[in-house]
Design an enzyme around this catalytic site. Structure first.
Site: not given
Ligand code: NAG
Ligand code: NAG
Length: 407
Positions: A98, A279
């Site tokens: 992440d 992201d």
């Protein structure tokens, strides 16, 4: 903190010695400066109808929780995982990679195996992802091994309390947080920032600059793979140069891997230069509502209730222009084929077999919100990305997949 600092001062003389001597003669193991970890990418089919909703919730959490930075991972639709070893000898854990959070923790699926290198800090850790999901537990320091190549001593590892798992399922045991270290502030009862795995690799001189590179192959029906290179980037995966851009100063994007970019559809500007994020935890390309409405008008796309995406006809597809992302003065082209969801995966999003769906969607806020775009997986599978903490910049490069007609 103290411990890792004294450790790196212990390591320094050893490394100075190393650089003066023939590396290979010291031990059979030379000190690598990078490690390439295999990434496995899966679309979470259990909740896939919400692909747009999940991406929107993630960017909305970021906009609304600006003062309390955290993005939702629990409803992640794109599950990008890798395996890392913890302890001596290492036990391997499958973790969600992440870029939107910075703590590393385990225990959602597997028990922590304590070994001689395990040290309980006595601190509690707690991370909230988005509005509701989170994890709490005990903070340990332990040895972390990447691919048996790179080793970190005394890395902070959160060990989740029983029943605390941030909503992760499917055998994913926790999160490898490779976002900026600021995001760890307030996550430890010790009230200090917790150095990330990237920080420690760098501070312990295992890598020579605090950089990682991300490569994805295009989404396919089987498992899609990728590669996370720690300590640099994989030159064999790129074609041409890397274009770098400084990380943005625009809040709230600056709390993440944020950059400035503008977007044009063909020759029509749809988003003026503004800040947003890059992201790995977002599937689609999300853009501010006003920009999205221009894109919708320009492509002729019609909102499809079932998938939540814009749908176009094959005639409209034939007339589609490229979408250009200008980042740091360089233009990155998303071809018409790169703007559509892979048709072989239409069933995964409950779309019709022959439907053509666009992968650009709406953040749910007009531009000026602080996070006016998210360049997610569908962008990153076309451009190799480099995240450089040392030089406060993000880079992109073309790959052999940039222009392929795979969708
Ligand atoms: C997959 O999606 C479902 C439904 O949205 C969710 O409950 C679950 O937590 C997700 N799995 C992971 C690993 O995020
Ligand atoms: C770990 O994941 C597997 C695979 O999804 C699942 O069957 C098992 O119940 C999980 N175990 C725990 C303790 O969560």
């Amino acid at each position: 903190m103290l411990f890792s600092r004294s450790l790196s001062s212990l390591l320094l003389p050893a490394l100075a010695f190393l650089s003066l001597s023939a590396r290979a003669s010291l031990h059979s193991r030379t000190i690598p400066t990078t490690a390439a970890l295999k990434l496995s990418v899966k679309i979470n089919s259990s909740g896939i109808k919400n692909i747009v909703a999940a991406d929107r919730a993630r960017v909305q959490a970021l906009i609304k929780n600006g003062g309390n930075p955290s993005i939702s991972v629990a409803n992640a639709q794109l599950l990008c995982t890798t395996e890392i070893g913890i302890g001596t000898p290492p036990t391997y854990h499958k973790l969600l990679v992440d870029t939107g959070s910075s703590n590393t923790w385990i225990g959602a699926n597997q028990s922590y195996v304590k070994t001689t290198t395990s040290k309980d800090t006595g601190s509690q850790f707690s991370v909230t992802y988005g509005d509701s999901n989170g994890v709490v537990g005990e903070e340990y320091l332990d040895t972390v091994t990447f691919n048996s190549d790179l080793v970190i001593e005394s890395q902070s590892i959160g060990v989740a309390s029983a029943g605390s798992n941030a909503g992760l399922t499917g055998g994913i045991d926790g999160i490898l947080g490779i976002g900026p270290v600021d995001l760890t502030l307030g996550t430890s009862s010790n009230d200090v920032e917790i150095p990330t795995v990237m920080d420690n690799l760098y501070q312990q001189k295992t890598i020579s600059s605090e950089v990682f590179g991300v490569f994805f192959s295009p989404a396919s029906a089987g498992d899609t793979t990728g590669e996370l290179t720690l300590g640099g980037y994989d030159a064999s995966k790129i074609t041409g140069n890397i274009g770098y851009v400084p990380t943005t100063s625009g809040s709230y994007a600056n709390q993440y891997w944020g950059i400035d970019q503008s977007i044009s559809y063909g020759k029509t500007s749809i988003l003026s230069k503004t800040s947003g994020i890059v992201d790995t935890g977002t599937t689609l390309i999300m853009i501010a509502t006003d920009a999205f409405n221009k894109y919708k008008a320009a492509t002729g796309g019609v909102y499809d209730d079932v998938t939540g995406l814009l749908q176009i006809s094959s005639d409209q597809y034939d007339k589609l222009s490229s979408l250009y992302f200008t980042i740091g003065g360089v233009s990155y082209e998303l071809t018409p084929n790169a703007q559509i969801w892979p048709r072989s995966l239409n069933s995964v999003i409950s779309g019709s077999t022959s439907g053509i769906y666009l992968i650009v969607s709406d953040t749910g806020s007009n531009s000026g919100s602080g996070v006016d775009f998210t360049n997610g997986y569908v962008f990153l599978e076309r451009f190799y990305s480099v995240f450089d903490t040392t030089k406060s910049r993000v880079g992109f490069a073309k790959t052999k997949y940039t222009y392929v007609t795979s969708n």
